[in-house]
Write an enzyme that holds these catalytic residues in place. Structure first.
Site, PDB file in Angstrom:
ATOM      1  N   SER A  50      34.779  42.889  49.221  1.00 31.54           N
ATOM      2  CA  SER A  50      35.624  44.078  49.080  1.00 31.54           C
ATOM      3  C   SER A  50      36.270  44.406  50.428  1.00 31.54           C
ATOM      4  O   SER A  50      35.867  43.864  51.471  1.00 31.54           O
ATOM      5  CB  SER A  50      34.785  45.262  48.610  1.00 31.54           C
ATOM      6  OG  SER A  50      33.906  45.653  49.660  1.00 31.54           O
ATOM      7  N   ASP A  83      37.791  41.388  46.214  1.00 29.60           N
ATOM      8  CA  ASP A  83      37.512  42.387  45.168  1.00 29.60           C
ATOM      9  C   ASP A  83      38.336  43.649  45.448  1.00 29.60           C
ATOM     10  O   ASP A  83      38.296  44.181  46.566  1.00 29.60           O
ATOM     11  CB  ASP A  83      36.003  42.697  45.233  1.00 29.60           C
ATOM     12  CG  ASP A  83      35.519  43.535  44.072  1.00 29.60           C
ATOM     13  OD1 ASP A  83      36.121  43.472  42.992  1.00 29.60           O
ATOM     14  OD2 ASP A  83      34.495  44.234  44.251  1.00 29.60           O
ATOM     15  N   GLY A 225      32.304  46.825  37.072  1.00 27.96           N
ATOM     16  CA  GLY A 225      31.307  47.867  36.812  1.00 27.96           C
ATOM     17  C   GLY A 225      30.234  47.433  35.840  1.00 27.96           C
ATOM     18  O   GLY A 225      29.819  48.183  34.969  1.00 27.96           O
TER      19      GLY A 225
HETATM   20  P1  13P Z   1      28.813  47.618  39.718  1.00 29.96           P
HETATM   21  O1  13P Z   1      28.919  48.861  40.567  1.00 29.96           O
HETATM   22  O2  13P Z   1      28.510  47.955  38.297  1.00 29.96           O
HETATM   23  O3  13P Z   1      27.894  46.622  40.280  1.00 29.96           O
HETATM   24  O4  13P Z   1      30.289  46.961  39.684  1.00 29.96           O
HETATM   25  C1  13P Z   1      30.713  46.124  40.722  1.00 29.96           C
HETATM   26  C2  13P Z   1      32.178  45.810  40.644  1.00 29.96           C
HETATM   27  O5  13P Z   1      32.852  46.027  39.660  1.00 29.96           O
HETATM   28  C3  13P Z   1      32.770  45.179  41.823  1.00 29.96           C
HETATM   29  O6  13P Z   1      34.159  45.041  41.685  1.00 29.96           O
HETATM   30  O1  G3H Z   2      33.757  47.873  42.959  1.00 26.04           O
HETATM   31  C1  G3H Z   2      33.378  48.084  44.113  1.00 26.04           C
HETATM   32  C2  G3H Z   2      32.334  47.220  44.707  1.00 26.04           C
HETATM   33  O2  G3H Z   2      31.055  47.608  44.292  1.00 26.04           O
HETATM   34  C3  G3H Z   2      32.486  47.168  46.194  1.00 26.04           C
HETATM   35  O3  G3H Z   2      32.018  48.327  46.779  1.00 26.04           O
HETATM   36  O4  G3H Z   2      33.861  48.972  48.343  1.00 26.04           O
HETATM   37  O5  G3H Z   2      31.503  49.800  48.676  1.00 26.04           O
HETATM   38  O6  G3H Z   2      32.064  47.410  49.111  1.00 26.04           O
HETATM   39  P1  G3H Z   2      32.383  48.646  48.325  1.00 26.04           P
HETATM   40 ZN    ZN Z   3      35.064  46.597  40.530  1.00 24.81          ZN
END
Ligand code: 13P
Ligand code: G3H
Ligand code: ZN
Length: 322
Positions: A50, A83, A225
């Site tokens: 991310s 991500d 998610g």
């Molecule tokens: P969770 O918070 O359910 O693990 O989802 C992660 C996610 O969608 C990362 O893009």
């Molecule tokens: O969807 C989000 C992911 O769980 C990444 O989370 O932005 O805190 O790294 P983060």
């Molecule tokens: Zn996500």
């Protein structure tokens, strides 16, 4: 094998009725835990980074850790994915910097603005051999640092998906069917409670998923998610000094069902956080005199590995599919 894109992975997953796990990585122990599980189970895997992970660990460190995992696990395909990219510049930086897949998440913008930004990323990515995930619909939780309250999420409108995919040229599409980011996916008011007092969330909207599949036959769908927030970890956190009341996730059977349909990528981050935190809290409580990080990070890494192995075998169905 070197890093791969998700093209081949998704084609095999779609045809084979399973999904590939996309796990968020932030440090060495997480990369190792995930890829050791995938390697032993001969499963394809997506490691995703991310914007926050890049800010925490640095782009180069993360890319090099993932490259090390590729060397250590030569028999499995591994993709490196951005991500929730929120700008063209961020996506470009990851494409130029060795990622094989990026997500442009313009889902909080208007339909036309989402198309315009996604298309811009797709053109650059495809010119560089990189694939693009886009998103339509809004999940509850936190996306792109935008906090969407539970109850204010918007399901994907199936009537928009064909036009979106054909106008953007994206390679996969994340849709909103009731999953949600984080460890508190639903409010107590949205849930019922089982005999043990644990919250039971509302079921995923498989009707929305089926409608999208009808309109996009053969096209890979992504679920964000999708942590299940295993109650064993929540209990462990709470038992050893934490405070996570009413943390609740997506039931595994529903994710398993989605994986047998067109869902080819299932995103999991919160379950990694919970596995590590629960085990580190336990370790500290049981060994108050220990202070070597290797001592408590070892069981944390093992917990990530065990959790990922469980997902691969019983939720994703990707074992033996490398
Ligand atoms: P969770 O918070 O359910 O693990 O989802 C992660 C996610 O969608 C990362 O893009
Ligand atoms: O969807 C989000 C992911 O769980 C990444 O989370 O932005 O805190 O790294 P983060
Ligand atoms: Zn996500």
């Amino acid at each position: 094998m070197s890093l791969v894109t998700t093209t081949e992975m998704f084609k095999k997953a779609y045809d084979g009725g399973y999904a590939v796990g996309a796990f968020n990585v932030n440090n060495m122990e997480i990369v190792q835990g995930i890829t050791e599980a995938a390697g032993e189970l001969k499963s394809p895997v997506i490691l995703q980074v991310s914007k926050g992970a890049r800010a925490y660990a640095n782009h180069t460190y993360l890319v090099k850790l993932v490259e090390a995992a590729v060397i250590e696990n030569p028999e499995i395909p591994i993709a490196l994915h951005l991500d929730h990219g929120d700008t063209f510049e961020l996506c470009k930086s990851c494409i130029d910097g060795g990622f094989t897949s990026v997500m442009i998440d313009a889902s909080s913008k208007s339909f036309e603005d989402n198309i315009a930004l996604t298309k811009q990323v797709v053109e650059y990515a495809h010119d560089h051999g990189v694939v693009v995930e886009a998103e339509l619909g809004t999940l509850a939780g936190i996306e792109d640092e935008v906090v969407v309250e539970s109850g204010k999420e918007a399901y994907t409108r199936p009537e928009e998906v064909e036009e979106f995919v054909s106008r953007t040229g994206c390679d996969s599409l994340a849709i909103a069917i009731g999953t949600s980011h984080g460890a508190y996916k639903f409010t107590a008011a949205q849930c019922t409670r089982n005999e043990e007092g644990i919250l039971v969330p509302p079921p995923l909207r498989f009707d929305v998923l089926e409608e999208c599949i009808k309109r996009l036959p053969g096209f890979p769908i992504v679920l964000h998610g999708s942590s299940s927030v295993p109650q064993e970890f929540v209990k462990m956190v709470n038992e050893y000094g934490g405070n996570m009341p009413d943390a609740v996730g997506i039931p595994e059977e529903q994710l398993r069902k989605a994986a047998t349909l067109a869902v080819c990528k299932i995103n999991i981050d919160s379950d990694i956080r919970l596995a590590m935190t629960g085990n580190i809290r336990k370790y500290f409580a049981e060994h108050p005199d220990h202070f070597d990080p290797r001592q408590y990070l070892k069981p944390a890494r093992q917990a990530v590995k065990d959790m990922v192995a469980h997902k691969i075998k019983y939720v994703l169905g990707s074992d033996g599919k490398a």
